[in-house]
Design a protein around this motif. Structure first.
Motif, PDB file in Angstrom:
ATOM      1  N   VAL A 166      63.802  -1.012-103.186  1.00  0.00           N
ATOM      2  CA  VAL A 166      64.309  -2.247-102.588  1.00  0.00           C
ATOM      3  C   VAL A 166      64.463  -3.380-103.613  1.00  0.00           C
ATOM      4  O   VAL A 166      65.045  -4.415-103.292  1.00  0.00           O
ATOM      5  N   SER A 167      63.960  -3.206-104.834  1.00  0.00           N
ATOM      6  CA  SER A 167      64.091  -4.251-105.858  1.00  0.00           C
ATOM      7  C   SER A 167      64.561  -3.666-107.187  1.00  0.00           C
ATOM      8  O   SER A 167      65.733  -3.736-107.519  1.00  0.00           O
ATOM      9  N   LEU A 168      63.628  -3.118-107.963  1.00  0.00           N
ATOM     10  CA  LEU A 168      63.938  -2.730-109.332  1.00  0.00           C
ATOM     11  C   LEU A 168      65.004  -1.648-109.460  1.00  0.00           C
ATOM     12  O   LEU A 168      65.977  -1.822-110.200  1.00  0.00           O
ATOM     13  N   SER A 169      64.838  -0.525-108.797  1.00  0.00           N
ATOM     14  CA  SER A 169      65.817   0.552-108.998  1.00  0.00           C
ATOM     15  C   SER A 169      67.204   0.196-108.459  1.00  0.00           C
ATOM     16  O   SER A 169      68.199   0.485-109.124  1.00  0.00           O
ATOM     17  N   PRO A 170      67.332  -0.457-107.291  1.00  0.00           N
ATOM     18  CA  PRO A 170      68.691  -0.834-106.888  1.00  0.00           C
ATOM     19  C   PRO A 170      69.289  -1.923-107.780  1.00  0.00           C
ATOM     20  O   PRO A 170      70.497  -1.951-108.013  1.00  0.00           O
ATOM     21  N   MET A 171      68.436  -2.806-108.327  1.00  0.00           N
ATOM     22  CA  MET A 171      68.941  -3.790-109.281  1.00  0.00           C
ATOM     23  C   MET A 171      69.461  -3.079-110.528  1.00  0.00           C
ATOM     24  O   MET A 171      70.556  -3.391-111.023  1.00  0.00           O
ATOM     25  N   ALA A 172      68.696  -2.122-111.056  1.00  0.00           N
ATOM     26  CA  ALA A 172      69.135  -1.370-112.235  1.00  0.00           C
ATOM     27  C   ALA A 172      70.445  -0.633-111.948  1.00  0.00           C
ATOM     28  O   ALA A 172      71.359  -0.629-112.779  1.00  0.00           O
ATOM     29  N   GLU A 173      70.527  -0.023-110.775  1.00  0.00           N
ATOM     30  CA  GLU A 173      71.756   0.683-110.384  1.00  0.00           C
ATOM     31  C   GLU A 173      72.954  -0.265-110.405  1.00  0.00           C
ATOM     32  O   GLU A 173      74.014   0.058-110.950  1.00  0.00           O
ATOM     33  N   GLN A 174      72.796  -1.445-109.819  1.00  0.00           N
ATOM     34  CA  GLN A 174      73.908  -2.398-109.758  1.00  0.00           C
ATOM     35  C   GLN A 174      74.230  -3.004-111.126  1.00  0.00           C
ATOM     36  O   GLN A 174      75.402  -3.193-111.464  1.00  0.00           O
ATOM     37  N   VAL A 188      58.605  -1.956-116.567  1.00  0.00           N
ATOM     38  CA  VAL A 188      59.422  -3.114-116.227  1.00  0.00           C
ATOM     39  C   VAL A 188      58.554  -4.025-115.364  1.00  0.00           C
ATOM     40  O   VAL A 188      57.826  -3.552-114.491  1.00  0.00           O
ATOM     41  N   MET A 189      58.613  -5.305-115.599  1.00  0.00           N
ATOM     42  CA  MET A 189      57.852  -6.287-114.814  1.00  0.00           C
ATOM     43  C   MET A 189      58.294  -6.186-113.350  1.00  0.00           C
ATOM     44  O   MET A 189      59.481  -6.280-113.053  1.00  0.00           O
ATOM     45  N   ASP A 190      57.344  -6.017-112.437  1.00  0.00           N
ATOM     46  CA  ASP A 190      57.659  -5.867-111.019  1.00  0.00           C
ATOM     47  C   ASP A 190      57.764  -7.233-110.346  1.00  0.00           C
ATOM     48  O   ASP A 190      56.761  -7.928-110.203  1.00  0.00           O
ATOM     49  N   PRO A 191      58.957  -7.633-109.893  1.00  0.00           N
ATOM     50  CA  PRO A 191      59.115  -8.956-109.293  1.00  0.00           C
ATOM     51  C   PRO A 191      58.420  -9.092-107.938  1.00  0.00           C
ATOM     52  O   PRO A 191      58.132 -10.201-107.508  1.00  0.00           O
ATOM     53  N   GLU A 192      58.132  -7.984-107.294  1.00  0.00           N
ATOM     54  CA  GLU A 192      57.426  -8.071-106.018  1.00  0.00           C
ATOM     55  C   GLU A 192      55.958  -8.422-106.238  1.00  0.00           C
ATOM     56  O   GLU A 192      55.294  -8.911-105.338  1.00  0.00           O
ATOM     57  N   THR A 193      55.466  -8.182-107.442  1.00  0.00           N
ATOM     58  CA  THR A 193      54.106  -8.559-107.802  1.00  0.00           C
ATOM     59  C   THR A 193      54.072  -9.945-108.439  1.00  0.00           C
ATOM     60  O   THR A 193      53.232 -10.771-108.096  1.00  0.00           O
ATOM     61  N   THR A 194      55.000 -10.182-109.356  1.00  0.00           N
ATOM     62  CA  THR A 194      54.993 -11.432-110.124  1.00  0.00           C
ATOM     63  C   THR A 194      55.808 -12.550-109.486  1.00  0.00           C
ATOM     64  O   THR A 194      55.591 -13.720-109.790  1.00  0.00           O
ATOM     65  N   GLY A 195      56.773 -12.181-108.653  1.00  0.00           N
ATOM     66  CA  GLY A 195      57.683 -13.174-108.074  1.00  0.00           C
ATOM     67  C   GLY A 195      58.765 -13.615-109.043  1.00  0.00           C
ATOM     68  O   GLY A 195      59.594 -14.468-108.735  1.00  0.00           O
ATOM     69  N   ASP A 196      58.790 -13.025-110.233  1.00  0.00           N
ATOM     70  CA  ASP A 196      59.727 -13.432-111.276  1.00  0.00           C
ATOM     71  C   ASP A 196      60.912 -12.462-111.356  1.00  0.00           C
ATOM     72  O   ASP A 196      60.920 -11.529-112.163  1.00  0.00           O
ATOM     73  N   TYR A 197      61.911 -12.714-110.544  1.00  0.00           N
ATOM     74  CA  TYR A 197      63.102 -11.865-110.527  1.00  0.00           C
ATOM     75  C   TYR A 197      63.945 -12.061-111.782  1.00  0.00           C
ATOM     76  O   TYR A 197      64.640 -11.145-112.216  1.00  0.00           O
ATOM     77  N   ARG A 198      63.903 -13.237-112.368  1.00  0.00           N
ATOM     78  CA  ARG A 198      64.672 -13.494-113.602  1.00  0.00           C
ATOM     79  C   ARG A 198      64.171 -12.591-114.725  1.00  0.00           C
ATOM     80  O   ARG A 198      64.952 -11.985-115.440  1.00  0.00           O
ATOM     81  N   MET A 199      62.849 -12.507-114.904  1.00  0.00           N
ATOM     82  CA  MET A 199      62.284 -11.647-115.952  1.00  0.00           C
ATOM     83  C   MET A 199      62.637 -10.187-115.691  1.00  0.00           C
ATOM     84  O   MET A 199      63.040  -9.465-116.612  1.00  0.00           O
ATOM     85  N   ALA A 200      62.501  -9.750-114.456  1.00  0.00           N
ATOM     86  CA  ALA A 200      62.853  -8.367-114.117  1.00  0.00           C
ATOM     87  C   ALA A 200      64.330  -8.109-114.411  1.00  0.00           C
ATOM     88  O   ALA A 200      64.685  -7.078-115.000  1.00  0.00           O
ATOM     89  N   PHE A 201      65.195  -9.041-114.023  1.00  0.00           N
ATOM     90  CA  PHE A 201      66.627  -8.907-114.284  1.00  0.00           C
ATOM     91  C   PHE A 201      66.886  -8.771-115.785  1.00  0.00           C
ATOM     92  O   PHE A 201      67.655  -7.910-116.220  1.00  0.00           O
ATOM     93  N   ASN A 202      66.248  -9.602-116.589  1.00  0.00           N
ATOM     94  CA  ASN A 202      66.437  -9.553-118.040  1.00  0.00           C
ATOM     95  C   ASN A 202      65.982  -8.218-118.624  1.00  0.00           C
ATOM     96  O   ASN A 202      66.651  -7.642-119.482  1.00  0.00           O
ATOM     97  N   GLU A 203      64.835  -7.722-118.164  1.00  0.00           N
ATOM     98  CA  GLU A 203      64.333  -6.437-118.665  1.00  0.00           C
ATOM     99  C   GLU A 203      65.247  -5.291-118.241  1.00  0.00           C
ATOM    100  O   GLU A 203      65.535  -4.398-119.041  1.00  0.00           O
ATOM    101  N   LEU A 204      65.709  -5.312-116.980  1.00  0.00           N
ATOM    102  CA  LEU A 204      66.612  -4.271-116.504  1.00  0.00           C
ATOM    103  C   LEU A 204      67.931  -4.301-117.276  1.00  0.00           C
ATOM    104  O   LEU A 204      68.471  -3.254-117.652  1.00  0.00           O
ATOM    105  N   THR A 205      68.433  -5.492-117.519  1.00  0.00           N
ATOM    106  CA  THR A 205      69.678  -5.632-118.273  1.00  0.00           C
ATOM    107  C   THR A 205      69.506  -5.096-119.692  1.00  0.00           C
ATOM    108  O   THR A 205      70.377  -4.377-120.206  1.00  0.00           O
ATOM    109  N   ASN A 206      68.388  -5.400-120.311  1.00  0.00           N
ATOM    110  CA  ASN A 206      68.101  -4.900-121.653  1.00  0.00           C
ATOM    111  C   ASN A 206      68.034  -3.368-121.657  1.00  0.00           C
ATOM    112  O   ASN A 206      68.622  -2.712-122.518  1.00  0.00           O
TER     113      ASN A 206
END
Length: 182
Positions: free
Chosen positions: A15-23, A151-169
């Motif tokens: 619901v967060s990291l893997s679908p974000m990576a897919e997109q 990858v930093m989990d935004p559901e734990t940290t609340g930081d979707y920007r950091m997760a987005f940056n790591e996924l993009t990298n």
């Protein structure tokens, strides 16, 4: 013609990291006009993950701000029957990678963090075939960057920007290793 590279991004609940990576990865492929060389999906790995859930609001919002569509995501669970559908199962964490091996019960191949980049660069579209069984390669996303960590989990940290940056990298690193990204 080069074979299609079949990639599945996997995280706990899909619901967060893997679908974000897919997109994110799909967006990169569309921009380079090479989508036809890849099949990209995502799935949940936890036993109690529910199917049919949408992407979290935080994930959709961060993608939207970056100009990336979140699509009509609906979570699905990874199953052992999916083994032959993918060349690579790319997990968001080491715990996720171990869980994938539990799901596939040995019908998958572990690619060490030290070897991920070399193996993907030299042979990205060939799953391992042993004893007539097609076996996907399992690794973690950040292994592609050369810095093996979760990858930093935004559901734990609340930081979707950091997760987005790591996924993009991580996704950029995959693309750079492919012959299409060069």
């Amino acid at each position: 013609m080069t074979e299609m590279i079949r990639i599945l991004f996997a995280c706990s609940k899909n619901v967060s990291l893997s679908p974000m990576a897919e997109q994110i990865f799909s967006h990169m492929l569309r921009k380079k006009k090479i989508s036809n060389h890849f099949k990209v999906d995502s799935a949940a790995i936890l036993d109690d993950a529910k199917g049919g859930l949408p992407m979290t609001d935080g994930a959709r919002n961060i993608l939207s701000r970056a100009g990336i569509t979140s699509g009509n995501h609906s979570s699905v669970r990874l199953s052992a029957e999916n083994a032959e559908k993918y060349d690579w199962i790319i997990c968001m964490s080491e715990a996720g990678r171990r869980k994938c091996f539990d799901i596939f019960k040995g019908n998958a191949v572990y690619v060490t963090p030290a070897d991920v980049r070399r193996v993907f660069k030299t042979d990205p579209a060939s799953p391992i075939s042993l004893d007539g069984m097609i076996k996907p390669r399992i690794c973690c996303l950040m292994d592609f960057t050369g810095f093996s960590r979760d990858v930093m989990d935004p559901e734990t940290t609340g930081d979707y920007r950091m997760a987005f940056n790591e996924l993009t990298n991580g996704c950029s690193s995959i693309l750079a290793l492919s012959s299409f990204g060069r």
